[in-house]
Write a protein that holds these residues in place. Structure first.
Motif, PDB file in Angstrom:
ATOM      1  N   TYR A   1     -39.126  45.047  55.419  1.00 44.95           N
ATOM      2  CA  TYR A   1     -38.640  45.549  56.928  1.00 44.95           C
ATOM      3  C   TYR A   1     -39.307  45.579  58.221  1.00 44.95           C
ATOM      4  O   TYR A   1     -39.448  47.249  57.873  1.00 44.95           O
ATOM      5  CB  TYR A   1     -37.099  45.325  56.517  1.00 44.95           C
ATOM      6  CG  TYR A   1     -36.270  44.145  55.914  1.00 44.95           C
ATOM      7  CD1 TYR A   1     -36.535  43.053  56.286  1.00 44.95           C
ATOM      8  CD2 TYR A   1     -35.744  44.307  54.842  1.00 44.95           C
ATOM      9  CE1 TYR A   1     -35.168  42.141  55.058  1.00 44.95           C
ATOM     10  CE2 TYR A   1     -35.538  44.313  54.240  1.00 44.95           C
ATOM     11  CZ  TYR A   1     -35.194  42.499  54.080  1.00 44.95           C
ATOM     12  OH  TYR A   1     -34.599  41.166  53.726  1.00 44.95           O
ATOM     13  N   GLN A   2     -38.852  45.543  58.890  1.00 45.79           N
ATOM     14  CA  GLN A   2     -39.088  46.114  60.425  1.00 45.79           C
ATOM     15  C   GLN A   2     -37.763  46.923  60.643  1.00 45.79           C
ATOM     16  O   GLN A   2     -36.432  46.181  60.308  1.00 45.79           O
ATOM     17  CB  GLN A   2     -39.482  45.770  61.911  1.00 45.79           C
ATOM     18  CG  GLN A   2     -41.071  45.056  61.397  1.00 45.79           C
ATOM     19  CD  GLN A   2     -41.430  44.294  62.456  1.00 45.79           C
ATOM     20  OE1 GLN A   2     -40.496  44.726  63.577  1.00 45.79           O
ATOM     21  NE2 GLN A   2     -42.066  43.498  62.884  1.00 45.79           N
ATOM     22  N   TYR A   3     -37.730  48.088  61.124  1.00 44.17           N
ATOM     23  CA  TYR A   3     -36.375  49.245  60.731  1.00 44.17           C
ATOM     24  C   TYR A   3     -35.787  50.182  62.335  1.00 44.17           C
ATOM     25  O   TYR A   3     -37.511  50.219  63.348  1.00 44.17           O
ATOM     26  CB  TYR A   3     -36.240  50.172  60.476  1.00 44.17           C
ATOM     27  CG  TYR A   3     -36.051  49.755  58.432  1.00 44.17           C
ATOM     28  CD1 TYR A   3     -34.883  49.622  58.497  1.00 44.17           C
ATOM     29  CD2 TYR A   3     -37.331  49.331  57.536  1.00 44.17           C
ATOM     30  CE1 TYR A   3     -34.837  49.354  57.081  1.00 44.17           C
ATOM     31  CE2 TYR A   3     -36.466  48.770  56.273  1.00 44.17           C
ATOM     32  CZ  TYR A   3     -35.668  48.682  56.602  1.00 44.17           C
ATOM     33  OH  TYR A   3     -36.126  48.196  54.699  1.00 44.17           O
ATOM     34  N   GLU A   4     -35.184  49.353  62.944  1.00 44.03           N
ATOM     35  CA  GLU A   4     -35.002  50.357  63.938  1.00 44.03           C
ATOM     36  C   GLU A   4     -33.472  51.456  64.030  1.00 44.03           C
ATOM     37  O   GLU A   4     -32.393  50.412  64.054  1.00 44.03           O
ATOM     38  CB  GLU A   4     -35.054  49.354  65.559  1.00 44.03           C
ATOM     39  CG  GLU A   4     -34.983  50.757  66.997  1.00 44.03           C
ATOM     40  CD  GLU A   4     -34.615  49.231  68.230  1.00 44.03           C
ATOM     41  OE1 GLU A   4     -34.080  49.163  68.677  1.00 44.03           O
ATOM     42  OE2 GLU A   4     -36.160  48.712  68.308  1.00 44.03           O
ATOM     43  N   ASN A   5     -33.591  52.585  64.119  1.00 46.11           N
ATOM     44  CA  ASN A   5     -32.330  53.422  64.009  1.00 46.11           C
ATOM     45  C   ASN A   5     -32.132  53.195  62.929  1.00 46.11           C
ATOM     46  O   ASN A   5     -30.818  53.075  62.799  1.00 46.11           O
ATOM     47  CB  ASN A   5     -31.540  53.845  65.143  1.00 46.11           C
ATOM     48  CG  ASN A   5     -32.087  53.418  66.451  1.00 46.11           C
ATOM     49  OD1 ASN A   5     -33.071  54.607  66.768  1.00 46.11           O
ATOM     50  ND2 ASN A   5     -32.134  52.812  67.417  1.00 46.11           N
ATOM     51  N   GLY A   6     -32.947  52.679  61.587  1.00 46.40           N
ATOM     52  CA  GLY A   6     -31.721  52.728  60.601  1.00 46.40           C
ATOM     53  C   GLY A   6     -31.562  51.437  60.300  1.00 46.40           C
ATOM     54  O   GLY A   6     -31.303  50.779  58.544  1.00 46.40           O
ATOM     55  N   HIS A   7     -31.224  50.069  61.166  1.00 47.48           N
ATOM     56  CA  HIS A   7     -31.222  49.249  60.948  1.00 47.48           C
ATOM     57  C   HIS A   7     -32.559  47.947  60.942  1.00 47.48           C
ATOM     58  O   HIS A   7     -33.941  48.043  61.647  1.00 47.48           O
ATOM     59  CB  HIS A   7     -30.261  49.256  61.880  1.00 47.48           C
ATOM     60  CG  HIS A   7     -28.970  49.776  61.980  1.00 47.48           C
ATOM     61  ND1 HIS A   7     -28.387  49.572  60.967  1.00 47.48           N
ATOM     62  CD2 HIS A   7     -28.857  50.439  62.608  1.00 47.48           C
ATOM     63  CE1 HIS A   7     -27.222  50.644  61.613  1.00 47.48           C
ATOM     64  NE2 HIS A   7     -27.429  51.209  62.976  1.00 47.48           N
TER      65      HIS A   7
END
Length: 412
Positions: A11-17
């Motif tokens: 997965y790719q994450y941004e701000n924990g999402h």
């Protein structure tokens, strides 16, 4: 060799999402139906192997059809809408007194067409309920077994001996026992209070047959409200007493939608502790089934198409992925992570990535049973419902086509 296969890698994450899914291209070697090597496309592989080019399509676990009636369908014949139910289920039972005999001559042919249909949508496993009743006796079962035998190299199966006209109401116990001797895997049942008129005796009889033949149970439980909940609680008790942990499925279980907060979790924990599964067709227009809550409490939730254009319903199309799509839409699973996890409803719990994004499928040693779809990731597959380009069952192409490059030389 299956060349240029797209596999999910994380997965790719941004701000924990989770905001996206990473993929890689790989070449996969298959020997005698088993994955034996997963290689970088630049890595050498043995010359002389038959090679098929996946052209960057996504490889996913194949799907499981966990509630269908292959033995009685209009599919493959002229269009006909569902029957009018003036007296609910009892009208349908009365209709079947004549209809089953009319359908019997073409039962095997139509079952085979239905098998081809669900295969085309990526299902390589089917649990089929089969009518066992005084009208057709074991004849539907005989036709269904022949149909499934003709596709044994493409699809695995289980069969439920289903007393559609009531286990007690139609005095079907003897016929059910005869069906078990023919290799049926599950004992069926139907609405023990509404149809059989004696919840306790109906459930006790069903459980005793399962114990006697070391079989599973899969009951149709349409009963709503407290009537249905009472049956679920009693079946749970009988499951525990009989030592049937992990061998019982409740199909439909509409009464679970009526549980109040708190009581729903208590019920789910009871089901999970006994390994009791729920099989759902993700119904519309009724009380919303609490599938997310059941999953949170570790209840095994399975999906099925149920009826496919028969006298009960004209709406089933044979696509289990569509059922996962419907669940995602119904429960608001619209982001990348939730959509990717929704795939598990169609695959029997198998996903390419685990909850933390670690790649767990496919691995060397896994059966080469999978689907190839023109999509970038699981999330897109659930949301957009791409058509399966090819369906593999233990290394064989069970449906669709692969680009054959076998005349090209393999690398040194």
């Amino acid at each position: 060799m299956l060349l240029n296969v797209r596999l999910e890698s994380g997965y790719q994450y941004e701000n924990g999402h989770v905001i996206a899914t990473d993929t890689v291209l790989r070449n996969i070697r298959i020997d005698k139906g088993t994955i034996t090597k997963i290689l970088d496309p630049t890595a050498p592989y043995e010359k002389g192997l038959a090679c098929y080019d996946a052209k960057g399509m996504l490889l996913l676990p194949s799907f499981k059809e966990m509630h269908i009636h292959l033995d009685k369908t209009y599919y493959g014949g002229p269009w006909k809408a569902a029957a009018t139910r003036e007296n609910g289920i009892f009208s349908m039972i009365e209709l079947e007194q004549s209809l089953l005999l009319e359908l019997l001559p073409t039962a095997q042919e139509r079952a085979e067409k239905l098998i081809e249909l669900i295969l085309s949508y990526g299902s390589t496993f089917a649990r089929s309920h089969c009518n066992i009743d005084p009208v057709v006796g074991l004849k539907n079962l005989e036709k269904l077994k022949r149909a499934l035998a003709n596709y044994s190299d493409k699809i695995a199966h289980e069969i439920v001996a289903f007393p559609q006209h009531g286990l007690l109401r139609s005095n079907a116990e003897g016929l059910i026992r005869d069906a078990m001797k023919l290799g049926v895997t599950h004992v069926g049942g139907l609405d023990p209070t509404l149809v059989d008129g004696n919840m306790e005796k109906s459930l006790q009889t069903m459980v005793q047959i399962a114990v006697d033949y070391n079989a599973g149970i899969d009951i149709h439980l349409h009963e709503g409200g407290e009537t249905g909940l009472k049956a679920i609680r009693r079946l749970a008790d009988l499951t525990e007493e009989a030592g049937l942990h992990g061998k019982v499925t409740i199909s439909h279980a509409f009464s679970l939608a009526s549980l109040a907060p708190g009581a729903d979790v208590e019920m789910a924990n009871r089901l999970a502790s006994l390994g009791i599964s729920i099989a759902s067709h993700v119904p519309n227009g009724k009380g919303v089934m609490p599938i997310p809550m059941l999953q949170e409490q570790n209840v095994n939730v399975m999906l099925g198409n149920d009826s496919i254009t028969d006298h009960w319903s004209p709406f089933g199309i044979g696509d289990i992925l569509q059922k996962a799509h419907r669940a995602a839409e119904l429960y608001g699973w619209s982001n990348e992570y939730n959509l990717s996890r929704a795939l598990s409803l169609a695959t029997g719990g198998i996903t390419p990535l685990d909850e933390s994004g670690k790649q767990v499928w496919p691995k060397v040693g896994d059966d080469a049973t999978a689907v190839l779809v023109p999509a970038s990731c699981s999330a897109e597959t659930v949301a957009r419902l791409p058509k399966c380009a090819a369906v593999l069952y233990k290394g064989n192409v069970a449906s669709g086509l692969l680009d054959d490059t076998k005349h090209k030389k393999g690398k040194q």
